[in-house]
Motif scaffolding. Sequence first.
Motif, PDB file in Angstrom:
ATOM      1  N   MET A 165     -33.948 -54.315 -12.528  1.00  7.41           N
ATOM      2  CA  MET A 165     -32.586 -54.456 -13.055  1.00  7.41           C
ATOM      3  C   MET A 165     -31.638 -54.792 -11.912  1.00  7.41           C
ATOM      4  N   GLU A 166     -30.622 -55.650 -12.189  1.00  8.86           N
ATOM      5  CA  GLU A 166     -29.696 -56.039 -11.135  1.00  8.86           C
ATOM      6  C   GLU A 166     -28.920 -54.832 -10.618  1.00  8.86           C
ATOM      7  N   ASN A 167     -28.760 -54.788  -9.295  1.00  7.81           N
ATOM      8  CA  ASN A 167     -27.865 -53.809  -8.700  1.00  7.81           C
ATOM      9  C   ASN A 167     -26.462 -54.403  -8.747  1.00  7.81           C
ATOM     10  N   LEU A 168     -25.720 -54.079  -9.776  1.00  8.64           N
ATOM     11  CA  LEU A 168     -24.466 -54.771 -10.063  1.00  8.64           C
ATOM     12  C   LEU A 168     -23.346 -54.395  -9.107  1.00  8.64           C
ATOM     13  N   VAL A 169     -23.534 -53.380  -8.289  1.00  7.72           N
ATOM     14  CA  VAL A 169     -22.513 -53.011  -7.315  1.00  7.72           C
ATOM     15  C   VAL A 169     -22.818 -53.646  -5.965  1.00  7.72           C
ATOM     16  N   ALA A 170     -24.043 -53.480  -5.500  1.00  2.76           N
ATOM     17  CA  ALA A 170     -24.393 -53.933  -4.152  1.00  2.76           C
ATOM     18  C   ALA A 170     -24.462 -55.446  -4.025  1.00  2.76           C
ATOM     19  N   GLU A 171     -24.703 -56.152  -5.149  1.00  8.31           N
ATOM     20  CA  GLU A 171     -24.958 -57.579  -5.053  1.00  8.31           C
ATOM     21  C   GLU A 171     -23.819 -58.449  -5.571  1.00  8.31           C
ATOM     22  N   ILE A 172     -22.615 -57.899  -5.701  1.00  9.11           N
ATOM     23  CA  ILE A 172     -21.486 -58.705  -6.145  1.00  9.11           C
ATOM     24  C   ILE A 172     -21.204 -59.789  -5.106  1.00  9.11           C
ATOM     25  N   LEU A 173     -21.104 -61.021  -5.575  1.00  5.62           N
ATOM     26  CA  LEU A 173     -20.960 -62.164  -4.672  1.00  5.62           C
ATOM     27  C   LEU A 173     -19.516 -62.368  -4.234  1.00  5.62           C
ATOM     28  N   LYS A 174     -19.376 -62.870  -3.025  1.00  6.07           N
ATOM     29  CA  LYS A 174     -18.098 -63.364  -2.522  1.00  6.07           C
ATOM     30  C   LYS A 174     -18.258 -64.859  -2.254  1.00  6.07           C
ATOM     31  N   PRO A 175     -17.161 -65.605  -2.303  1.00  2.64           N
ATOM     32  CA  PRO A 175     -17.272 -67.035  -2.020  1.00  2.64           C
ATOM     33  C   PRO A 175     -17.812 -67.296  -0.612  1.00  2.64           C
ATOM     34  N   LEU A 176     -18.634 -68.335  -0.501  1.00  5.30           N
ATOM     35  CA  LEU A 176     -19.081 -68.777   0.816  1.00  5.30           C
ATOM     36  C   LEU A 176     -17.980 -69.564   1.506  1.00  5.30           C
ATOM     37  N   ILE A 177     -17.341 -70.467   0.773  1.00  7.53           N
ATOM     38  CA  ILE A 177     -16.278 -71.305   1.322  1.00  7.53           C
ATOM     39  C   ILE A 177     -15.149 -71.336   0.301  1.00  7.53           C
ATOM     40  N   GLU A 178     -13.958 -70.965   0.725  1.00  8.26           N
ATOM     41  CA  GLU A 178     -12.835 -70.935  -0.193  1.00  8.26           C
ATOM     42  C   GLU A 178     -12.192 -72.312  -0.349  1.00  8.26           C
ATOM     43  N   GLN A 179     -11.635 -72.548  -1.512  1.00 11.44           N
ATOM     44  CA  GLN A 179     -10.880 -73.755  -1.850  1.00 11.44           C
ATOM     45  C   GLN A 179     -11.689 -75.043  -1.635  1.00 11.44           C
ATOM     46  N   ARG A 180     -12.933 -74.987  -2.074  1.00  7.40           N
ATOM     47  CA  ARG A 180     -13.761 -76.193  -2.082  1.00  7.40           C
ATOM     48  C   ARG A 180     -14.472 -76.261  -3.434  1.00  7.40           C
ATOM     49  N   ALA A 181     -14.005 -77.196  -4.263  1.00 10.32           N
ATOM     50  CA  ALA A 181     -14.578 -77.399  -5.588  1.00 10.32           C
ATOM     51  C   ALA A 181     -15.674 -78.447  -5.537  1.00 10.32           C
ATOM     52  N   ASP A 182     -16.494 -78.485  -6.585  1.00 13.26           N
ATOM     53  CA  ASP A 182     -17.554 -79.494  -6.727  1.00 13.26           C
ATOM     54  C   ASP A 182     -18.481 -79.508  -5.504  1.00 13.26           C
ATOM     55  N   PRO A 183     -18.985 -78.362  -5.091  1.00 14.27           N
ATOM     56  CA  PRO A 183     -19.704 -78.283  -3.808  1.00 14.27           C
ATOM     57  C   PRO A 183     -21.084 -78.918  -3.870  1.00 14.27           C
ATOM     58  N   TYR A 184     -21.448 -79.556  -2.771  1.00 11.64           N
ATOM     59  CA  TYR A 184     -22.768 -80.179  -2.658  1.00 11.64           C
ATOM     60  C   TYR A 184     -23.345 -79.830  -1.288  1.00 11.64           C
ATOM     61  N   ILE A 185     -24.536 -79.218  -1.291  1.00 10.82           N
ATOM     62  CA  ILE A 185     -25.242 -78.872  -0.054  1.00 10.82           C
ATOM     63  C   ILE A 185     -26.611 -79.525  -0.089  1.00 10.82           C
ATOM     64  N   ILE A 186     -26.935 -80.251   0.971  1.00 12.92           N
ATOM     65  CA  ILE A 186     -28.257 -80.859   1.109  1.00 12.92           C
ATOM     66  C   ILE A 186     -28.914 -80.316   2.373  1.00 12.92           C
ATOM     67  N   LYS A 187     -30.178 -79.923   2.244  1.00 11.48           N
ATOM     68  CA  LYS A 187     -30.980 -79.526   3.398  1.00 11.48           C
ATOM     69  C   LYS A 187     -31.805 -80.734   3.802  1.00 11.48           C
ATOM     70  N   HIS A 188     -31.538 -81.253   4.994  1.00 15.44           N
ATOM     71  CA  HIS A 188     -32.155 -82.510   5.425  1.00 15.44           C
ATOM     72  C   HIS A 188     -33.377 -82.234   6.303  1.00 15.44           C
ATOM     73  N   ALA A 189     -34.168 -83.282   6.520  1.00  7.74           N
ATOM     74  CA  ALA A 189     -35.393 -83.168   7.313  1.00  7.74           C
ATOM     75  C   ALA A 189     -35.122 -82.820   8.772  1.00  7.74           C
ATOM     76  N   ASP A 190     -33.882 -83.013   9.244  1.00  8.11           N
ATOM     77  CA  ASP A 190     -33.546 -82.672  10.626  1.00  8.11           C
ATOM     78  C   ASP A 190     -33.303 -81.183  10.824  1.00  8.11           C
ATOM     79  N   GLY A 191     -33.425 -80.393   9.748  1.00  7.49           N
ATOM     80  CA  GLY A 191     -33.256 -78.954   9.849  1.00  7.49           C
ATOM     81  C   GLY A 191     -31.834 -78.475   9.629  1.00  7.49           C
ATOM     82  N   TYR A 192     -30.907 -79.389   9.384  1.00  4.88           N
ATOM     83  CA  TYR A 192     -29.521 -79.013   9.150  1.00  4.88           C
ATOM     84  C   TYR A 192     -29.196 -78.974   7.657  1.00  4.88           C
TER      85      TYR A 192
END
Length: 318
Positions: free
Chosen positions: A1-28
């Motif tokens: 069962m989810e630990n609904l207290v310990a695992e509440i998420l916070k934003p990674l990056i504020e004020q950035r909509a439509d986010p896109y993250i790619i992990k490339h072959a260069d390791g970045y």
Amino acid sequence: MENLVAEILKPLIEQRADPYIIKHADGYYYFTASVPQYDRIELRRSKTIAGLAGADKVSVWRKPDVGPYSELVWAPELHYNQGAWYVYFAAAPSREIKHKLFQHRMYAIRNVHPNPLEGEWEFMGQVDTGIDTFCLDATTFTHHGQLYYLWAQKDVAIEGNSNLYIAPMKTPWEIGGKPVMLSKPEFDWEIRGFWVNEGPSVLKRNGKIFISYSASATDENYAMGLLWADENADLLDPASWNKSATPVLQTCFEHGVYGPGHNSFTYGDDDEVLLVYHARTYTEIIGDPLWNPDRHTYVKPLRWDAQGMPVFGRPSVA
């Protein structure tokens, strides 16, 4: 069962909509998103996803002052296709051309440098779908050696603001076939405020091709849906695709994370699939939600059920 207290998420990056993250072959990891001013394309990179939050922001393209793509730069996505970097984005013409906003068309820029934060970006022009209507939110993916283009566009004969379309590509900046509609707004949760299917993202896993997408207005009604097809099916045949009748990710009123959507997928350690999306932390928006800057980037693990289907969970809980 989810630990609904310990695992509440916070934003990674504020004020950035439509986010896109790619992990490339260069390791970045590379990150882009809509900036609140809607005036440029901004990239950052880091060896870790957490490091993206504090990474240097590099503006690689800025809109011109006037012209057909001089307003409202929306939803850039960074892709490495056929040996070069591409950013696909939507932009609107200046008011003296169309006399009104929200006449977006889709465009591409290219960079052949190994590091997309360096080198020169070349404007490749409009990605013309053959249909001269409002369109946006392009993504690309390769399957069985074929590069595909997937996006949202208005059909004047269909009620609503946008439907989802797919087409093969001739080059990474040119459509190579007739667009095929895969989905349109039809369920109650897709037509709240606006009739919208937009923001598609592709994930290949467990013998299937999954397409997540977003629907309804960009306030707390915004929610995500899911299409899927067998990996050996004809992806250009609408009959190959299944559609969930219920949203797979929606507002969590309990923990105050509202309107999750416009997601992308990336990968963590051991090929773990990570869900990247934006959401708000309050509903008391003054004026049009479009102009409110407080859509923040979140990242959480994607889970799977016994049938190999993705489980998105709640946007507030890891």
